[in-house]
Scaffold this active site. Sequence first.
Site, PDB file in Angstrom:
ATOM      1  N   VAL A  93     -49.495  63.753 -70.578  1.00  0.00           N
ATOM      2  CA  VAL A  93     -49.034  65.033 -71.131  1.00  0.00           C
ATOM      3  C   VAL A  93     -50.217  65.993 -71.330  1.00  0.00           C
ATOM      4  CG1 VAL A  93     -47.020  63.982 -72.225  1.00  0.00           C
ATOM      5  CG2 VAL A  93     -49.175  64.078 -73.493  1.00  0.00           C
ATOM      6  N   HIS A 131     -43.277  63.194 -68.520  1.00  0.00           N
ATOM      7  CA  HIS A 131     -43.170  63.098 -69.971  1.00  0.00           C
ATOM      8  C   HIS A 131     -43.553  64.384 -70.696  1.00  0.00           C
ATOM      9  CE1 HIS A 131     -43.730  58.465 -69.485  1.00  0.00           C
ATOM     10  NE2 HIS A 131     -42.521  58.864 -69.162  1.00  0.00           N
ATOM     11  N   ASN A 142     -56.883  49.966 -61.574  1.00  0.00           N
ATOM     12  CA  ASN A 142     -56.857  49.701 -63.009  1.00  0.00           C
ATOM     13  C   ASN A 142     -57.883  48.604 -63.291  1.00  0.00           C
ATOM     14  OD1 ASN A 142     -56.167  48.923 -65.663  1.00  0.00           O
ATOM     15  ND2 ASN A 142     -54.035  49.542 -65.335  1.00  0.00           N
TER      16      ASN A 142
HETATM   17  C1  BV8 Z   1     -35.497  56.742 -71.566  1.00  0.00           C
HETATM   18  C2  BV8 Z   1     -44.961  61.182 -74.103  1.00  0.00           C
HETATM   19  C3  BV8 Z   1     -33.145  56.919 -71.308  1.00  0.00           C
HETATM   20  C4  BV8 Z   1     -45.044  61.167 -75.606  1.00  0.00           C
HETATM   21  C5  BV8 Z   1     -44.381  58.877 -73.520  1.00  0.00           C
HETATM   22  C6  BV8 Z   1     -34.588  50.848 -76.204  1.00  0.00           C
HETATM   23  C7  BV8 Z   1     -34.091  52.074 -76.612  1.00  0.00           C
HETATM   24  C8  BV8 Z   1     -34.366  53.249 -75.922  1.00  0.00           C
HETATM   25  C9  BV8 Z   1     -35.141  53.197 -74.800  1.00  0.00           C
HETATM   26  C10 BV8 Z   1     -35.650  51.971 -74.423  1.00  0.00           C
HETATM   27  C11 BV8 Z   1     -35.378  50.799 -75.081  1.00  0.00           C
HETATM   28  N1  BV8 Z   1     -36.023  49.784 -74.451  1.00  0.00           N
HETATM   29  C12 BV8 Z   1     -36.707  50.274 -73.395  1.00  0.00           C
HETATM   30  C13 BV8 Z   1     -36.470  51.602 -73.373  1.00  0.00           C
HETATM   31  C14 BV8 Z   1     -36.974  52.533 -72.460  1.00  0.00           C
HETATM   32  C15 BV8 Z   1     -38.191  53.181 -73.104  1.00  0.00           C
HETATM   33  C16 BV8 Z   1     -39.375  52.256 -72.875  1.00  0.00           C
HETATM   34  O1  BV8 Z   1     -39.792  52.118 -71.753  1.00  0.00           O
HETATM   35  N2  BV8 Z   1     -39.877  51.611 -73.941  1.00  0.00           N
HETATM   36  C17 BV8 Z   1     -40.998  50.702 -73.775  1.00  0.00           C
HETATM   37  C18 BV8 Z   1     -41.826  50.678 -75.046  1.00  0.00           C
HETATM   38  C19 BV8 Z   1     -40.437  49.320 -73.449  1.00  0.00           C
HETATM   39  N3  BV8 Z   1     -38.343  54.422 -72.407  1.00  0.00           N
HETATM   40  C20 BV8 Z   1     -37.830  55.547 -72.931  1.00  0.00           C
HETATM   41  O2  BV8 Z   1     -37.361  55.651 -74.036  1.00  0.00           O
HETATM   42  C21 BV8 Z   1     -37.865  56.733 -71.987  1.00  0.00           C
HETATM   43  N4  BV8 Z   1     -36.584  57.384 -71.995  1.00  0.00           N
HETATM   44  O3  BV8 Z   1     -35.496  55.606 -71.156  1.00  0.00           O
HETATM   45  O4  BV8 Z   1     -34.366  57.538 -71.652  1.00  0.00           O
HETATM   46  C22 BV8 Z   1     -32.646  56.230 -72.542  1.00  0.00           C
HETATM   47  C23 BV8 Z   1     -32.397  57.007 -73.652  1.00  0.00           C
HETATM   48  C24 BV8 Z   1     -31.874  56.386 -74.782  1.00  0.00           C
HETATM   49  C25 BV8 Z   1     -31.635  55.001 -74.786  1.00  0.00           C
HETATM   50  C26 BV8 Z   1     -31.942  54.234 -73.661  1.00  0.00           C
HETATM   51  C27 BV8 Z   1     -32.467  54.843 -72.535  1.00  0.00           C
HETATM   52  C28 BV8 Z   1     -38.907  57.737 -72.456  1.00  0.00           C
HETATM   53  C29 BV8 Z   1     -40.296  57.146 -72.247  1.00  0.00           C
HETATM   54  C30 BV8 Z   1     -41.338  58.258 -72.441  1.00  0.00           C
HETATM   55  C31 BV8 Z   1     -42.053  58.094 -73.756  1.00  0.00           C
HETATM   56  N5  BV8 Z   1     -43.135  59.083 -73.855  1.00  0.00           N
HETATM   57  N6  BV8 Z   1     -45.305  59.863 -73.565  1.00  0.00           N
HETATM   58  C32 BV8 Z   1     -46.471  61.128 -76.080  1.00  0.00           C
HETATM   59  O5  BV8 Z   1     -47.402  61.075 -75.264  1.00  0.00           O
HETATM   60  O6  BV8 Z   1     -46.650  61.189 -77.318  1.00  0.00           O
HETATM   61  S1  BV8 Z   1     -44.822  57.364 -72.945  1.00  0.00           S
HETATM   62  C33 BV8 Z   1     -46.500  57.104 -73.218  1.00  0.00           C
HETATM   63  O7  BV8 Z   1     -46.708  55.724 -73.255  1.00  0.00           O
HETATM   64  C34 BV8 Z   1     -47.363  57.574 -72.076  1.00  0.00           C
HETATM   65  O8  BV8 Z   1     -46.890  58.765 -71.491  1.00  0.00           O
HETATM   66  C35 BV8 Z   1     -47.367  56.440 -71.076  1.00  0.00           C
HETATM   67  O9  BV8 Z   1     -46.385  56.622 -70.106  1.00  0.00           O
HETATM   68  C36 BV8 Z   1     -46.906  55.278 -71.915  1.00  0.00           C
HETATM   69  C37 BV8 Z   1     -47.892  54.183 -71.954  1.00  0.00           C
HETATM   70  O10 BV8 Z   1     -49.111  54.712 -72.571  1.00  0.00           O
HETATM   71  P1  BV8 Z   1     -50.562  53.904 -72.498  1.00  0.00           P
HETATM   72  O11 BV8 Z   1     -50.286  52.448 -72.579  1.00  0.00           O
HETATM   73  O12 BV8 Z   1     -51.658  54.451 -73.320  1.00  0.00           O
HETATM   74  O13 BV8 Z   1     -51.022  54.314 -71.177  1.00  0.00           O
HETATM   75  P2  BV8 Z   1     -50.764  53.514 -70.014  1.00  0.00           P
HETATM   76  O14 BV8 Z   1     -49.460  52.818 -70.021  1.00  0.00           O
HETATM   77  O15 BV8 Z   1     -50.904  54.500 -68.998  1.00  0.00           O
HETATM   78  O16 BV8 Z   1     -51.914  52.325 -70.181  1.00  0.00           O
HETATM   79  C38 BV8 Z   1     -53.270  52.631 -70.038  1.00  0.00           C
HETATM   80  C39 BV8 Z   1     -53.684  51.846 -68.788  1.00  0.00           C
HETATM   81  O17 BV8 Z   1     -54.847  52.414 -68.245  1.00  0.00           O
HETATM   82  C40 BV8 Z   1     -53.984  50.399 -69.109  1.00  0.00           C
HETATM   83  O18 BV8 Z   1     -53.407  49.550 -68.151  1.00  0.00           O
HETATM   84  C41 BV8 Z   1     -55.531  50.343 -68.993  1.00  0.00           C
HETATM   85  O19 BV8 Z   1     -55.965  49.095 -68.496  1.00  0.00           O
HETATM   86  C42 BV8 Z   1     -55.796  51.388 -67.969  1.00  0.00           C
HETATM   87  N7  BV8 Z   1     -57.106  52.035 -68.029  1.00  0.00           N
HETATM   88  C43 BV8 Z   1     -57.902  52.220 -69.100  1.00  0.00           C
HETATM   89  N8  BV8 Z   1     -59.017  52.902 -68.724  1.00  0.00           N
HETATM   90  C44 BV8 Z   1     -58.888  53.158 -67.390  1.00  0.00           C
HETATM   91  C45 BV8 Z   1     -57.677  52.614 -66.949  1.00  0.00           C
HETATM   92  N9  BV8 Z   1     -57.262  52.703 -65.673  1.00  0.00           N
HETATM   93  C46 BV8 Z   1     -58.066  53.342 -64.802  1.00  0.00           C
HETATM   94  N10 BV8 Z   1     -59.243  53.908 -65.149  1.00  0.00           N
HETATM   95  C47 BV8 Z   1     -59.683  53.828 -66.425  1.00  0.00           C
HETATM   96  N11 BV8 Z   1     -60.861  54.375 -66.764  1.00  0.00           N
END
Ligand code: BV8
Length: 255
Positions: A106, A122, A216
């Site tokens: 974001v 997002h 990664n």
């Molecule tokens: C949805 C914006 C339909 C906000 C973000 C139960 C109820 C409701 C929903 C769910 C549920 N169970 C599951 C879900 C779906 C849920 C979900 O996936 N939950 C997870 C926790 C299981 N998803 C949702 O709710 C989505 N909407 O499904 O709608 C719906 C609606 C109602 C009911 C059911 C379904 C919405 C998801 C969006 C959330 N918003 N961001 C904000 O930023 O504040 S998500 C946010 O976390 C980030 O945008 C990113 O996508 C995500 C993960 O963040 P991080 O872990 O920090 O980053 P990342 O994953 O990218 O990890 C870092 C990586 O980089 C690591 O692997 C690390 O090793 C690596 N790294 C580190 N340094 C480096 C590197 N790589 C390369 N180079 C480097 N130097």
Amino acid sequence: MPNPTIPDELICRLRHAERVAVLTGAGISAESGVPTFRDAVTGLWAHYRPEDLATPEAYARDPQLVWNWYQWRRGLVAQAQPNAGHMALAQLEARFPAWTLITQNVDNLHRRAGSRHVVALHGDIARTLCSVEGIEVADWPADGPVPPRCPHCGAGLRPGVVWFGEDLPHAAIDTAFRAAETCDVFLCVGTSTLVYPAAELPFVAHRHRACVVEINPDETPLSPVADYRLAGPAGVVLPALVEALAMADAVTGQA
Ligand code: BV8
């Protein structure tokens, strides 16, 4: 860190690819000083889980806490500069007839690096919306209530990001899945592939026989199915990829 070696066969795959899709996560912005989502709850936020702050329920329960968390993150993002990983992806965009850069981030750093077509799944932390009407609000009194109020309806303002439990923008997610289904190569950069539906994209690409490349330093749930795992920071691996492509072009005399 020494330049990572990029397998020759991957370079060959990329040089013959027409359609390339990329998914980035918070990891690509880590080298710009923007904490990854898990890290964004350190220090004064250490006793919160991100999933407990980035939700409509958290905002309804404690709008001031959630607003202040985003204000803190906005400050970090405002000071951040695109890094070599963002720049490398902006460079690669011009090379492929069909290039789709999809980001979960974001922080708007891809656009600031020069990427012209970015599919933001997002939202954008720099945007502020009315929490009821959803309309964008550009400014508010600095000495007013926290969170500030909508000038039209008086409801609290919120960041223009997609919270857990909220739907993603339909056009963006449709474009992203179409790209994952049709690409020749899928680059998955800096994401833990834990948050859906974004995390589904590299697996869709794999099921559609694309060449899936994970960039990664750490393993993720995608690692076992990736065709290539380039273990290193995006700011090192992506420039090395650009350089390897340029060297191959020079040897064969064509891009
Ligand atoms: C949805 C914006 C339909 C906000 C973000 C139960 C109820 C409701 C929903 C769910 C549920 N169970 C599951 C879900 C779906 C849920 C979900 O996936 N939950 C997870 C926790 C299981 N998803 C949702 O709710 C989505 N909407 O499904 O709608 C719906 C609606 C109602 C009911 C059911 C379904 C919405 C998801 C969006 C959330 N918003 N961001 C904000 O930023 O504040 S998500 C946010 O976390 C980030 O945008 C990113 O996508 C995500 C993960 O963040 P991080 O872990 O920090 O980053 P990342 O994953 O990218 O990890 C870092 C990586 O980089 C690591 O692997 C690390 O090793 C690596 N790294 C580190 N340094 C480096 C590197 N790589 C390369 N180079 C480097 N130097």
